[in-house]
Scaffold this motif. Sequence first.
Motif, PDB file in Angstrom:
ATOM      1  N   PHE A 152     -53.872  -0.992  20.104  1.00  0.00           N
ATOM      2  CA  PHE A 152     -55.232  -1.450  20.404  1.00  0.00           C
ATOM      3  C   PHE A 152     -55.738  -2.364  19.284  1.00  0.00           C
ATOM      4  O   PHE A 152     -55.308  -2.263  18.131  1.00  0.00           O
ATOM      5  N   VAL A 153     -56.621  -3.262  19.675  1.00  0.00           N
ATOM      6  CA  VAL A 153     -57.196  -4.233  18.742  1.00  0.00           C
ATOM      7  C   VAL A 153     -58.708  -4.260  18.949  1.00  0.00           C
ATOM      8  O   VAL A 153     -59.192  -4.221  20.085  1.00  0.00           O
ATOM      9  N   PHE A 154     -59.444  -4.312  17.850  1.00  0.00           N
ATOM     10  CA  PHE A 154     -60.911  -4.297  17.919  1.00  0.00           C
ATOM     11  C   PHE A 154     -61.454  -5.326  16.938  1.00  0.00           C
ATOM     12  O   PHE A 154     -61.237  -5.215  15.737  1.00  0.00           O
ATOM     13  N   PRO A 155     -62.140  -6.365  17.436  1.00  0.00           N
ATOM     14  CA  PRO A 155     -62.666  -7.379  16.522  1.00  0.00           C
ATOM     15  C   PRO A 155     -63.789  -6.793  15.664  1.00  0.00           C
ATOM     16  O   PRO A 155     -64.646  -6.070  16.179  1.00  0.00           O
ATOM     17  N   TRP A 156     -63.742  -7.073  14.378  1.00  0.00           N
ATOM     18  CA  TRP A 156     -64.732  -6.490  13.469  1.00  0.00           C
ATOM     19  C   TRP A 156     -64.984  -7.443  12.329  1.00  0.00           C
ATOM     20  O   TRP A 156     -64.064  -8.125  11.848  1.00  0.00           O
ATOM     21  N   LYS A 157     -66.220  -7.537  11.937  1.00  0.00           N
ATOM     22  CA  LYS A 157     -66.584  -8.302  10.748  1.00  0.00           C
ATOM     23  C   LYS A 157     -67.099  -7.322   9.709  1.00  0.00           C
ATOM     24  O   LYS A 157     -68.095  -6.634   9.939  1.00  0.00           O
ATOM     25  N   TRP A 158     -66.431  -7.260   8.561  1.00  0.00           N
ATOM     26  CA  TRP A 158     -66.905  -6.356   7.512  1.00  0.00           C
ATOM     27  C   TRP A 158     -68.037  -7.043   6.757  1.00  0.00           C
ATOM     28  O   TRP A 158     -67.873  -8.170   6.270  1.00  0.00           O
ATOM     29  N   ASN A 159     -69.187  -6.345   6.674  1.00  0.00           N
ATOM     30  CA  ASN A 159     -70.357  -6.957   6.027  1.00  0.00           C
ATOM     31  C   ASN A 159     -70.473  -6.562   4.559  1.00  0.00           C
ATOM     32  O   ASN A 159     -71.499  -6.814   3.914  1.00  0.00           O
ATOM     33  N   GLY A 160     -69.427  -5.916   4.031  1.00  0.00           N
ATOM     34  CA  GLY A 160     -69.451  -5.550   2.613  1.00  0.00           C
ATOM     35  C   GLY A 160     -70.137  -4.225   2.346  1.00  0.00           C
ATOM     36  O   GLY A 160     -70.269  -3.812   1.198  1.00  0.00           O
ATOM     37  N   GLN A 169     -62.319  -9.173   1.007  1.00  0.00           N
ATOM     38  CA  GLN A 169     -63.245 -10.216   1.448  1.00  0.00           C
ATOM     39  C   GLN A 169     -64.070  -9.740   2.630  1.00  0.00           C
ATOM     40  O   GLN A 169     -63.534  -9.094   3.532  1.00  0.00           O
ATOM     41  N   LYS A 170     -65.330 -10.119   2.623  1.00  0.00           N
ATOM     42  CA  LYS A 170     -66.178  -9.861   3.790  1.00  0.00           C
ATOM     43  C   LYS A 170     -65.749 -10.761   4.937  1.00  0.00           C
ATOM     44  O   LYS A 170     -65.046 -11.754   4.723  1.00  0.00           O
ATOM     45  N   GLY A 171     -66.251 -10.436   6.128  1.00  0.00           N
ATOM     46  CA  GLY A 171     -65.996 -11.313   7.267  1.00  0.00           C
ATOM     47  C   GLY A 171     -64.951 -10.755   8.213  1.00  0.00           C
ATOM     48  O   GLY A 171     -64.688  -9.554   8.237  1.00  0.00           O
ATOM     49  N   GLU A 172     -64.366 -11.665   8.973  1.00  0.00           N
ATOM     50  CA  GLU A 172     -63.484 -11.289  10.076  1.00  0.00           C
ATOM     51  C   GLU A 172     -62.345 -10.379   9.592  1.00  0.00           C
ATOM     52  O   GLU A 172     -61.639 -10.722   8.631  1.00  0.00           O
ATOM     53  N   ARG A 173     -62.155  -9.246  10.218  1.00  0.00           N
ATOM     54  CA  ARG A 173     -61.154  -8.276   9.789  1.00  0.00           C
ATOM     55  C   ARG A 173     -60.822  -7.402  10.991  1.00  0.00           C
ATOM     56  O   ARG A 173     -61.399  -6.337  11.172  1.00  0.00           O
ATOM     57  N   PRO A 174     -59.950  -7.874  11.880  1.00  0.00           N
ATOM     58  CA  PRO A 174     -59.692  -7.080  13.085  1.00  0.00           C
ATOM     59  C   PRO A 174     -59.148  -5.693  12.749  1.00  0.00           C
ATOM     60  O   PRO A 174     -58.345  -5.544  11.827  1.00  0.00           O
ATOM     61  N   ILE A 175     -59.632  -4.717  13.484  1.00  0.00           N
ATOM     62  CA  ILE A 175     -59.135  -3.345  13.361  1.00  0.00           C
ATOM     63  C   ILE A 175     -58.037  -3.167  14.401  1.00  0.00           C
ATOM     64  O   ILE A 175     -58.203  -3.572  15.560  1.00  0.00           O
ATOM     65  N   THR A 176     -56.909  -2.582  13.992  1.00  0.00           N
ATOM     66  CA  THR A 176     -55.858  -2.312  14.976  1.00  0.00           C
ATOM     67  C   THR A 176     -55.244  -0.950  14.720  1.00  0.00           C
ATOM     68  O   THR A 176     -55.326  -0.412  13.618  1.00  0.00           O
ATOM     69  N   GLY A 177     -54.660  -0.402  15.772  1.00  0.00           N
ATOM     70  CA  GLY A 177     -54.071   0.926  15.637  1.00  0.00           C
ATOM     71  C   GLY A 177     -53.239   1.292  16.846  1.00  0.00           C
ATOM     72  O   GLY A 177     -52.917   0.435  17.687  1.00  0.00           O
ATOM     73  N   LEU A 178     -52.880   2.570  16.915  1.00  0.00           N
ATOM     74  CA  LEU A 178     -51.983   3.069  17.954  1.00  0.00           C
ATOM     75  C   LEU A 178     -52.628   4.226  18.700  1.00  0.00           C
ATOM     76  O   LEU A 178     -53.377   5.013  18.121  1.00  0.00           O
ATOM     77  N   ALA A 179     -52.307   4.324  19.996  1.00  0.00           N
ATOM     78  CA  ALA A 179     -52.768   5.443  20.820  1.00  0.00           C
ATOM     79  C   ALA A 179     -51.606   5.885  21.692  1.00  0.00           C
ATOM     80  O   ALA A 179     -50.788   5.067  22.106  1.00  0.00           O
ATOM     81  N   TRP A 180     -51.544   7.189  21.981  1.00  0.00           N
ATOM     82  CA  TRP A 180     -50.429   7.703  22.771  1.00  0.00           C
ATOM     83  C   TRP A 180     -50.811   9.043  23.390  1.00  0.00           C
ATOM     84  O   TRP A 180     -51.713   9.727  22.893  1.00  0.00           O
ATOM     85  N   SER A 181     -50.132   9.405  24.470  1.00  0.00           N
ATOM     86  CA  SER A 181     -50.365  10.702  25.112  1.00  0.00           C
ATOM     87  C   SER A 181     -49.065  11.233  25.688  1.00  0.00           C
ATOM     88  O   SER A 181     -48.370  10.523  26.414  1.00  0.00           O
ATOM     89  N   GLY A 182     -48.765  12.480  25.399  1.00  0.00           N
ATOM     90  CA  GLY A 182     -47.581  13.122  25.965  1.00  0.00           C
ATOM     91  C   GLY A 182     -47.753  13.505  27.424  1.00  0.00           C
ATOM     92  O   GLY A 182     -46.798  13.906  28.077  1.00  0.00           O
ATOM     93  N   ARG A 183     -48.995  13.391  27.939  1.00  0.00           N
ATOM     94  CA  ARG A 183     -49.218  13.715  29.352  1.00  0.00           C
ATOM     95  C   ARG A 183     -49.122  12.494  30.252  1.00  0.00           C
ATOM     96  O   ARG A 183     -49.071  12.630  31.462  1.00  0.00           O
ATOM     97  N   GLY A 184     -49.178  11.295  29.675  1.00  0.00           N
ATOM     98  CA  GLY A 184     -49.131  10.132  30.558  1.00  0.00           C
ATOM     99  C   GLY A 184     -49.486   8.857  29.833  1.00  0.00           C
ATOM    100  O   GLY A 184     -48.994   8.595  28.746  1.00  0.00           O
ATOM    101  N   THR A 185     -50.394   8.088  30.448  1.00  0.00           N
ATOM    102  CA  THR A 185     -50.666   6.730  29.995  1.00  0.00           C
ATOM    103  C   THR A 185     -52.063   6.639  29.376  1.00  0.00           C
ATOM    104  O   THR A 185     -53.017   7.214  29.908  1.00  0.00           O
ATOM    105  N   ILE A 186     -52.173   5.909  28.276  1.00  0.00           N
ATOM    106  CA  ILE A 186     -53.473   5.663  27.647  1.00  0.00           C
ATOM    107  C   ILE A 186     -54.274   4.722  28.546  1.00  0.00           C
ATOM    108  O   ILE A 186     -53.782   3.672  28.966  1.00  0.00           O
ATOM    109  N   ARG A 187     -55.490   5.123  28.870  1.00  0.00           N
ATOM    110  CA  ARG A 187     -56.349   4.312  29.733  1.00  0.00           C
ATOM    111  C   ARG A 187     -57.424   3.553  28.962  1.00  0.00           C
ATOM    112  O   ARG A 187     -57.895   2.506  29.401  1.00  0.00           O
ATOM    113  N   ARG A 188     -57.848   4.119  27.818  1.00  0.00           N
ATOM    114  CA  ARG A 188     -58.986   3.529  27.113  1.00  0.00           C
ATOM    115  C   ARG A 188     -58.952   3.978  25.656  1.00  0.00           C
ATOM    116  O   ARG A 188     -58.583   5.117  25.369  1.00  0.00           O
TER     117      ARG A 188
END
Lengths: 415, 183
Positions: free
Chosen positions: A353-361, A306-325
């Motif tokens: 992390f979460v990113f709001p996204w609307k898929w336009n098809g 379905q088109k429309g609201e479809r939040p993108i989410t995922g994971l981030a990590w670093s062996g040197r320390g903390t994810i800032r962005r």
Amino acid sequence: MDSNKFSVKRRGFIGGAFLAGSALASGGLSRAADAPALPPRPTEQGAKLRPYGSPSPFEKGVVRVPVKLNADTDTELTSWNFTPLQDLQGTITPNGLFFERNHGGVPNIDPAEHRLLVHGMVDNERVFTMDDLKRYPPVTAVHFIECSGNGLTEWAKPTGKTVQITHGLLSCAEWTGVKVSSLLNDLGVKPGAAWVLAEGADAALMDRSIPLQKLMDDAILAYAQNGEALRPEQGYPLRLLLPGFEGNMNVKWLRRLKVGREPFYTREETSKYTDLLANGDARMFTFVMEAKSVITQPSGGMQILQKGERPITGLAWSGRGTIRRVEVSTDAGKTWSPARLVEPVQTKALARFVFPWKWNGEEAVLQSRCYDDTGYVQPTLAELVKVRGLNSVYHLNAIQSWHIAADGTVTNVHA
Amino acid sequence: MFMRNLLKAVVALSLCASFVPGALAAKTGEYGLGQPATQAEINAWNDDVSPAGDNLPAGSGSVAQGQRVYAEKCAACHGAQGQGGPMDKLVGGQGTLDTKAPVKTVGSYWPYATTVFDYVRRAMPFNAPGTLSDDQVYAVTAYLLYMNGIVQSNAVMNAKTLAAVKMPNRDNFLKKDPRPDAP
């Protein structure tokens, strides 16, 4: 690596999972024209108490998938077992889904019989029982473990069909144990010591050389994972935890620490876990897992219906320390926008992390890239290949691309 | 800013003064946990072999003896000539490491012959690790080195001769992590 070397069972479930909600709403329930489209109230008692819980039968498709990465050369005793990242939420990996890599099967160890021998360049060479170790002051911390071979099929061309296969040698847990520094300070390390051999009690007596400095910094002798004893396949009753270092060094079923001056040059740190460059030289002792991120929903093998609201989410990590962005691109890296990081964001741990996204098809290419608190930015694959060539196998932390077709099908691409 | 940093420093100092010597900074022997390791216990597990040959045991094995051990214990997984199949290829590959299809074997890639002894004794044969005698491990190591053109057919490996073997790829490892290297 040829795609036909990739013998993973496809699960129809992956495609459906992303869309389960919409499928259910549109046709999952049969109903008469005048009846409400809601489940009926229960009229029978449910299941009895169980001593140890397990997931709902409806979650039976959420499982680890074993993959033979080296064509026919792996067995069920030595293969990799990949975590279903596409089906997980938050940042903690359930113990039954934590990724596995073993070198001689999973030993069945009686904790009452287990011993840790600490010897070599220490003032007091000692043998510890599990009970002894639990009498040291305990510490608890959340950390990821990632195999440095995670993504090894992806250097030359996109191969893995799902994020489980491209990134599933990655998991994260809350660990409890003893700081290695508590133990070594108690025993007294002799001047000149710089490396420690860590050896497991598995059939292969798997062993690695660890810099003493890392052990004194933040290493943990872990006996618990997410609140319960380690699972057998995670090293029960004792494993070494080296926050941010490549998975293989986090020696499971730990039975021996030998303190010395020089590295021990074991098979695992010479013929394996070394990074061959294009000119024939190879890097040795590349321990840290550099910053990396991946979009887990939507990801390869899914289809957006379905088109429309479809939040993108995922994971981030670093062996040197903390994810800032973390930033997300929906146009193959031409433009980037910041994603929201879900608190708490902890050092050397998975961040969500979460990113709001609307898929336009329309067609799109989704990417994520992360920054850690050292200022390091996750590189593109081209940037990595430029330095390391295509033969280095390990430590691929490049930006991952997922292609969204006009029919909503999501596939693994190089973009 | 200065005041805030100063405040942080004062707090940090006071934390050090009040807590660290007592609860956090363990002195040697403070906990007194575990038992002293006996020499017999250390000897039982202290079997890792270094490139200098430390910990190599007594005993020896020839290429000819190794050929027999290999045929009986190794060939089924690694091929009659070490060519691999179903498990890792052990022989060949020299001159391929800087090509598009590098072949990493004992002969082409492994930096130390002592590691071959250590790994075979530690983890091989895969279905029965720890069952070869030290003489058998020396012998099969000699045979693997011979098949890779690194020692002669009449070679005998022991604690002295094995540590003296120089592997072809030994000097092509960079032992310091140069990363981050991108971007």
